[in-house]
Design a protein around this motif. Structure first.
Motif, PDB file in Angstrom:
ATOM      1  N   VAL A  78       4.776  -2.277  27.718  1.00  0.00           N
ATOM      2  CA  VAL A  78       3.561  -2.728  28.394  1.00  0.00           C
ATOM      3  C   VAL A  78       3.844  -2.994  29.870  1.00  0.00           C
ATOM      4  O   VAL A  78       4.971  -3.285  30.265  1.00  0.00           O
ATOM      5  CB  VAL A  78       2.990  -4.004  27.718  1.00  0.00           C
ATOM      6  N   SER A  79       2.804  -2.888  30.673  1.00  0.00           N
ATOM      7  CA  SER A  79       2.938  -3.102  32.115  1.00  0.00           C
ATOM      8  C   SER A  79       3.193  -4.583  32.413  1.00  0.00           C
ATOM      9  O   SER A  79       3.018  -5.450  31.558  1.00  0.00           O
ATOM     10  CB  SER A  79       1.682  -2.620  32.836  1.00  0.00           C
ATOM     11  N   GLY A  80       3.574  -4.854  33.650  1.00  0.00           N
ATOM     12  CA  GLY A  80       3.978  -6.203  34.023  1.00  0.00           C
ATOM     13  C   GLY A  80       2.919  -7.268  33.825  1.00  0.00           C
ATOM     14  O   GLY A  80       3.244  -8.415  33.493  1.00  0.00           O
ATOM     15  N   THR A  81       1.654  -6.919  34.008  1.00  0.00           N
ATOM     16  CA  THR A  81       0.591  -7.912  33.828  1.00  0.00           C
ATOM     17  C   THR A  81       0.504  -8.374  32.385  1.00  0.00           C
ATOM     18  O   THR A  81       0.052  -9.488  32.103  1.00  0.00           O
ATOM     19  CB  THR A  81      -0.776  -7.342  34.263  1.00  0.00           C
ATOM     20  N   LEU A  82       0.940  -7.532  31.454  1.00  0.00           N
ATOM     21  CA  LEU A  82       0.960  -7.902  30.040  1.00  0.00           C
ATOM     22  C   LEU A  82       2.331  -8.440  29.618  1.00  0.00           C
ATOM     23  O   LEU A  82       2.419  -9.304  28.747  1.00  0.00           O
ATOM     24  CB  LEU A  82       0.600  -6.694  29.176  1.00  0.00           C
ATOM     25  N   PHE A  83       3.394  -7.945  30.230  1.00  0.00           N
ATOM     26  CA  PHE A  83       4.758  -8.280  29.817  1.00  0.00           C
ATOM     27  C   PHE A  83       5.123  -9.736  30.088  1.00  0.00           C
ATOM     28  O   PHE A  83       5.869 -10.354  29.336  1.00  0.00           O
ATOM     29  CB  PHE A  83       5.746  -7.351  30.520  1.00  0.00           C
ATOM     30  N   ARG A  84       4.637 -10.282  31.196  1.00  0.00           N
ATOM     31  CA  ARG A  84       4.836 -11.692  31.547  1.00  0.00           C
ATOM     32  C   ARG A  84       6.319 -12.082  31.522  1.00  0.00           C
ATOM     33  O   ARG A  84       6.717 -13.057  30.888  1.00  0.00           O
ATOM     34  CB  ARG A  84       4.036 -12.610  30.620  1.00  0.00           C
ATOM     35  N   SER A  85       7.156 -11.295  32.196  1.00  0.00           N
ATOM     36  CA  SER A  85       8.594 -11.584  32.331  1.00  0.00           C
ATOM     37  C   SER A  85       9.293 -11.733  30.988  1.00  0.00           C
ATOM     38  O   SER A  85      10.256 -12.497  30.854  1.00  0.00           O
ATOM     39  CB  SER A  85       8.806 -12.842  33.180  1.00  0.00           C
ATOM     40  N   GLY A  86       8.827 -11.017  29.983  1.00  0.00           N
ATOM     41  CA  GLY A  86       9.474 -11.029  28.675  1.00  0.00           C
ATOM     42  C   GLY A  86       8.798 -11.896  27.644  1.00  0.00           C
ATOM     43  O   GLY A  86       9.122 -11.813  26.454  1.00  0.00           O
ATOM     44  N   GLU A  87       7.864 -12.741  28.066  1.00  0.00           N
ATOM     45  CA  GLU A  87       7.201 -13.636  27.126  1.00  0.00           C
ATOM     46  C   GLU A  87       6.365 -12.873  26.103  1.00  0.00           C
ATOM     47  O   GLU A  87       6.146 -13.337  24.979  1.00  0.00           O
ATOM     48  CB  GLU A  87       6.314 -14.624  27.880  1.00  0.00           C
ATOM     49  N   ALA A  88       5.910 -11.668  26.465  1.00  0.00           N
ATOM     50  CA  ALA A  88       5.051 -10.891  25.562  1.00  0.00           C
ATOM     51  C   ALA A  88       5.831 -10.160  24.483  1.00  0.00           C
ATOM     52  O   ALA A  88       5.219  -9.552  23.595  1.00  0.00           O
ATOM     53  CB  ALA A  88       4.229  -9.890  26.359  1.00  0.00           C
ATOM     54  N   CYS A  89       7.154 -10.197  24.514  1.00  0.00           N
ATOM     55  CA  CYS A  89       7.943  -9.486  23.506  1.00  0.00           C
ATOM     56  C   CYS A  89       7.561  -9.960  22.104  1.00  0.00           C
ATOM     57  O   CYS A  89       7.617 -11.148  21.803  1.00  0.00           O
ATOM     58  CB  CYS A  89       9.430  -9.715  23.740  1.00  0.00           C
ATOM     59  N   GLY A  90       7.175  -9.020  21.266  1.00  0.00           N
ATOM     60  CA  GLY A  90       6.773  -9.351  19.903  1.00  0.00           C
ATOM     61  C   GLY A  90       5.287  -9.570  19.724  1.00  0.00           C
ATOM     62  O   GLY A  90       4.823  -9.733  18.591  1.00  0.00           O
ATOM     63  N   ALA A  91       4.513  -9.589  20.814  1.00  0.00           N
ATOM     64  CA  ALA A  91       3.065  -9.785  20.718  1.00  0.00           C
ATOM     65  C   ALA A  91       2.398  -8.539  20.150  1.00  0.00           C
ATOM     66  O   ALA A  91       2.879  -7.418  20.326  1.00  0.00           O
ATOM     67  CB  ALA A  91       2.482 -10.108  22.097  1.00  0.00           C
ATOM     68  N   CYS A  92       1.271  -8.742  19.474  1.00  0.00           N
ATOM     69  CA  CYS A  92       0.570  -7.632  18.820  1.00  0.00           C
ATOM     70  C   CYS A  92      -0.782  -7.372  19.472  1.00  0.00           C
ATOM     71  O   CYS A  92      -1.480  -8.310  19.879  1.00  0.00           O
ATOM     72  CB  CYS A  92       0.368  -7.935  17.332  1.00  0.00           C
ATOM     73  N   TYR A  93      -1.130  -6.099  19.535  1.00  0.00           N
ATOM     74  CA  TYR A  93      -2.392  -5.668  20.131  1.00  0.00           C
ATOM     75  C   TYR A  93      -3.048  -4.620  19.242  1.00  0.00           C
ATOM     76  O   TYR A  93      -2.369  -3.824  18.594  1.00  0.00           O
ATOM     77  CB  TYR A  93      -2.172  -5.039  21.507  1.00  0.00           C
ATOM     78  N   GLN A  94      -4.357  -4.643  19.220  1.00  0.00           N
ATOM     79  CA  GLN A  94      -5.112  -3.515  18.685  1.00  0.00           C
ATOM     80  C   GLN A  94      -5.541  -2.660  19.862  1.00  0.00           C
ATOM     81  O   GLN A  94      -6.038  -3.182  20.866  1.00  0.00           O
ATOM     82  CB  GLN A  94      -6.332  -3.979  17.892  1.00  0.00           C
ATOM     83  N   VAL A  95      -5.335  -1.359  19.739  1.00  0.00           N
ATOM     84  CA  VAL A  95      -5.649  -0.415  20.823  1.00  0.00           C
ATOM     85  C   VAL A  95      -6.496   0.719  20.248  1.00  0.00           C
ATOM     86  O   VAL A  95      -6.184   1.263  19.180  1.00  0.00           O
ATOM     87  CB  VAL A  95      -4.366   0.164  21.441  1.00  0.00           C
ATOM     88  N   MET A  96      -7.586   1.045  20.933  1.00  0.00           N
ATOM     89  CA  MET A  96      -8.361   2.226  20.545  1.00  0.00           C
ATOM     90  C   MET A  96      -8.719   3.021  21.795  1.00  0.00           C
ATOM     91  O   MET A  96      -8.951   2.465  22.874  1.00  0.00           O
ATOM     92  CB  MET A  96      -9.621   1.841  19.775  1.00  0.00           C
ATOM     93  N   CYS A  97      -8.721   4.330  21.630  1.00  0.00           N
ATOM     94  CA  CYS A  97      -9.054   5.221  22.736  1.00  0.00           C
ATOM     95  C   CYS A  97     -10.537   5.056  23.071  1.00  0.00           C
ATOM     96  O   CYS A  97     -11.389   4.983  22.175  1.00  0.00           O
ATOM     97  CB  CYS A  97      -8.742   6.654  22.332  1.00  0.00           C
ATOM     98  N   ASN A  98     -10.847   5.004  24.350  1.00  0.00           N
ATOM     99  CA  ASN A  98     -12.224   4.786  24.793  1.00  0.00           C
ATOM    100  C   ASN A  98     -12.977   6.119  24.787  1.00  0.00           C
ATOM    101  O   ASN A  98     -13.028   6.842  25.785  1.00  0.00           O
ATOM    102  CB  ASN A  98     -12.234   4.164  26.186  1.00  0.00           C
ATOM    103  N   TYR A  99     -13.554   6.425  23.629  1.00  0.00           N
ATOM    104  CA  TYR A  99     -14.228   7.711  23.416  1.00  0.00           C
ATOM    105  C   TYR A  99     -15.391   7.908  24.377  1.00  0.00           C
ATOM    106  O   TYR A  99     -15.690   9.037  24.793  1.00  0.00           O
ATOM    107  CB  TYR A  99     -14.714   7.784  21.970  1.00  0.00           C
ATOM    108  N   ARG A 100     -16.046   6.832  24.748  1.00  0.00           N
ATOM    109  CA  ARG A 100     -17.185   6.933  25.666  1.00  0.00           C
ATOM    110  C   ARG A 100     -16.749   7.471  27.022  1.00  0.00           C
ATOM    111  O   ARG A 100     -17.474   8.235  27.661  1.00  0.00           O
ATOM    112  CB  ARG A 100     -17.848   5.558  25.833  1.00  0.00           C
TER     113      ARG A 100
END
Length: 257
Positions: free
Chosen positions: A71-93
């Motif tokens: 994940v990019s730095g805005t999500l990574f938070r200097s390593g704090e995001a390690c192990g975090a879970c996300y749902q991702v879907m392609c923006n069909y619109r």
């Protein structure tokens, strides 16, 4: 007296306000946020994907499987995001050519997508997921070797078994890699204690999912206390026996929900 008639202009404004509230602001739709995604590991055996900046030697053995993302730095938070879970879907619109409609993929953040400081997708302030190939093509069509717009949101992590502790370091330098964490998945603070101690000793994030302390705990049973970003705290008493050695991994019976 008859009931007062509500002006049609007022009703129109009310419908408008409800619609705006439903969609939210800054690209949010029902807590979904806008981002983009690419994929990596095209020629890799998916069971050998490493955790890079999070320090997971092998994401499969760490309990995360192959559905992972850097994940990019805005999500990574200097390593704090390690192990975090996300749902991702392609923006069909936004991209009906390459997006698969109504496909949602759950991924774990296991690596950092570094910026190139030249307008790249992982540069701030972009929210970007560089997904494993197997996860990416669950939401995007085969043949797309580029980038797709996505919608994403944080979700609770569902793990099999308990939290895992891998012991690294030497002598009085203890470094512990913590993996397979449920709940919010991202660890905020860690404490350690030995069977010969009477108090908890705070550990410090060395990098990614690796936490360190500088006390000699050899020959002692080890216990840990974890505090997650969402505020939940759980204690893991005597999860490591006194016969432990550096390089071993121990699974607990406890797990965040």
């Amino acid at each position: 007296m008859g009931s007062a008639k509500i002006p049609s202009v007022f009703l129109l404004c009310l419908v408008f306000l409800v619609t705006v509230d439903f969609k939210g602001i800054n690209g949010q739709v029902n807590n979904w946020l806008n981002g983009h995604a690419t994929f990596y590991g095209a020629n890799q055996n998916p069971t050998t994907l490493v955790g890079g900046a999070c320090g997971y030697d092998n994401t499969f053995h760490a309990g995360f499987g192959v559905n992972t993302a850097a994940v990019s730095g805005t999500l990574f938070r200097s390593g704090e995001a390690c192990g975090a879970c996300y749902q991702v879907m392609c923006n069909y619109r936004l991209d009906p050519k390459w997006c698969l409609p109504r496909r949602i993929m759950s991924v774990t953040a296991t690596n950092f997508c570094p910026p190139n400081n030249n307008g790249g997708w992982c540069d701030p302030p972009h929210d970007h997921f560089d997904m494993s190939m197997s996860a990416f093509f669950r939401i995007a069509r085969q043949g797309n070797e580029g980038i797709v717009p996505v919608l994403y949101k944080r979700v609770s992590c569902k793990r099999r078994g308990g939290v895992r502790f891998t012991l690294k370091g030497q002598s009085n330098f203890n470094m512990v890699m913590i993996s397979n964490v449920g709940g919010s998945g991202d660890v905020k603070a860690v404490w350690i204690t030995g069977s010969n101690l009477r108090s908890w000793v705070p550990m410090h994030r060395n990098w990614g999912a690796n936490w360190q302390s500088s006390i000699d705990l050899r020959g002692q049973k080890l216990s840990f206390k974890l505090n997650l970003v969402d505020g939940k705290t759980l204690q893991f008493s005597n999860v490591v026996p006194s016969t432990w050695k550096f390089g071993q991994t121990f699974s607990s019976q406890n797990q965040f929900s």
